[in-house]
Write a protein that holds these residues in place. Sequence first.
Motif, PDB file in Angstrom:
ATOM      1  N   ALA A  37       7.881   1.222  12.022  1.00 49.86           N
ATOM      2  CA  ALA A  37       6.487   0.997  11.649  1.00 49.86           C
ATOM      3  C   ALA A  37       5.990   2.170  10.808  1.00 49.86           C
ATOM      4  O   ALA A  37       6.357   3.316  11.048  1.00 49.86           O
ATOM      5  N   THR A  38       5.180   1.869   9.810  1.00 50.87           N
ATOM      6  CA  THR A  38       4.586   2.911   8.980  1.00 50.87           C
ATOM      7  C   THR A  38       3.203   2.460   8.536  1.00 50.87           C
ATOM      8  O   THR A  38       2.959   1.272   8.356  1.00 50.87           O
ATOM      9  N   ALA A  39       2.305   3.398   8.378  1.00 48.12           N
ATOM     10  CA  ALA A  39       0.943   3.085   7.945  1.00 48.12           C
ATOM     11  C   ALA A  39       0.721   3.462   6.486  1.00 48.12           C
ATOM     12  O   ALA A  39      -0.370   3.343   5.979  1.00 48.12           O
ATOM     13  N   ALA A  40       1.756   3.909   5.815  1.00 47.87           N
ATOM     14  CA  ALA A  40       1.589   4.482   4.477  1.00 47.87           C
ATOM     15  C   ALA A  40       1.990   3.531   3.358  1.00 47.87           C
ATOM     16  O   ALA A  40       2.365   3.972   2.292  1.00 47.87           O
ATOM     17  N   MET A  41       1.917   2.227   3.580  1.00 49.80           N
ATOM     18  CA  MET A  41       2.294   1.267   2.549  1.00 49.80           C
ATOM     19  C   MET A  41       1.112   1.021   1.610  1.00 49.80           C
ATOM     20  O   MET A  41      -0.042   1.222   1.983  1.00 49.80           O
ATOM     21  N   PRO A  42       1.388   0.548   0.376  1.00 50.29           N
ATOM     22  CA  PRO A  42       0.299   0.275  -0.563  1.00 50.29           C
ATOM     23  C   PRO A  42      -0.627  -0.812  -0.027  1.00 50.29           C
ATOM     24  O   PRO A  42      -0.193  -1.711   0.682  1.00 50.29           O
ATOM     25  N   LYS A  43      -1.902  -0.710  -0.374  1.00 48.30           N
ATOM     26  CA  LYS A  43      -2.885  -1.652   0.135  1.00 48.30           C
ATOM     27  C   LYS A  43      -3.601  -2.427  -0.966  1.00 48.30           C
ATOM     28  O   LYS A  43      -4.597  -3.089  -0.713  1.00 48.30           O
ATOM     29  N   THR A  44      -3.114  -2.345  -2.193  1.00 51.04           N
ATOM     30  CA  THR A  44      -3.727  -3.093  -3.282  1.00 51.04           C
ATOM     31  C   THR A  44      -3.333  -4.569  -3.170  1.00 51.04           C
ATOM     32  O   THR A  44      -2.448  -4.933  -2.392  1.00 51.04           O
ATOM     33  N   SER A  45      -3.958  -5.421  -3.956  1.00 48.80           N
ATOM     34  CA  SER A  45      -3.688  -6.860  -3.858  1.00 48.80           C
ATOM     35  C   SER A  45      -2.272  -7.214  -4.310  1.00 48.80           C
ATOM     36  O   SER A  45      -1.706  -8.192  -3.843  1.00 48.80           O
TER      37      SER A  45
END
Length: 136
Positions: A37-45
């Motif tokens: 698990a990681t929280a650092a993935m891109p969050k753009t559309s």
Amino acid sequence: MHKTAEVGSAISGLTVGVTISARETGAAKLQVLHREATAAMPKTSDQEIRVLLATLEPGDCTPCHSHRFPVTVYMLEGTFTLELDGREAVTVKSGEIFVEPPLVKMTGRNLDARQTARMVLFYVSDPNMPFADPTE
């Protein structure tokens, strides 16, 4: 249940098991190689998926750099030593997987004097984002 629905259900639920084969008596098997698990993935559309093949000859090293998003390293052959700023060096051997953390200064090396290190890199980023940023 329809065969396609069974496969879709197993994959969407991350249930690892048997999928339907093209042959009536055969079955393809899924096996988790790594899960983290990681929280650092891109969050753009939109995101861009990159799969890269990297080769380091004996004695080769990468420049000091960081990545904006996690990079998954799957070693095909040889050994790769990763020096991470503020952490102990990590050695990844053939068949092993390591996730490089984002925003950490690092240098990768092939310290083996005889064997080439070959790895596949998996990276998800915002479209057209540089793969690595140089650091000092």
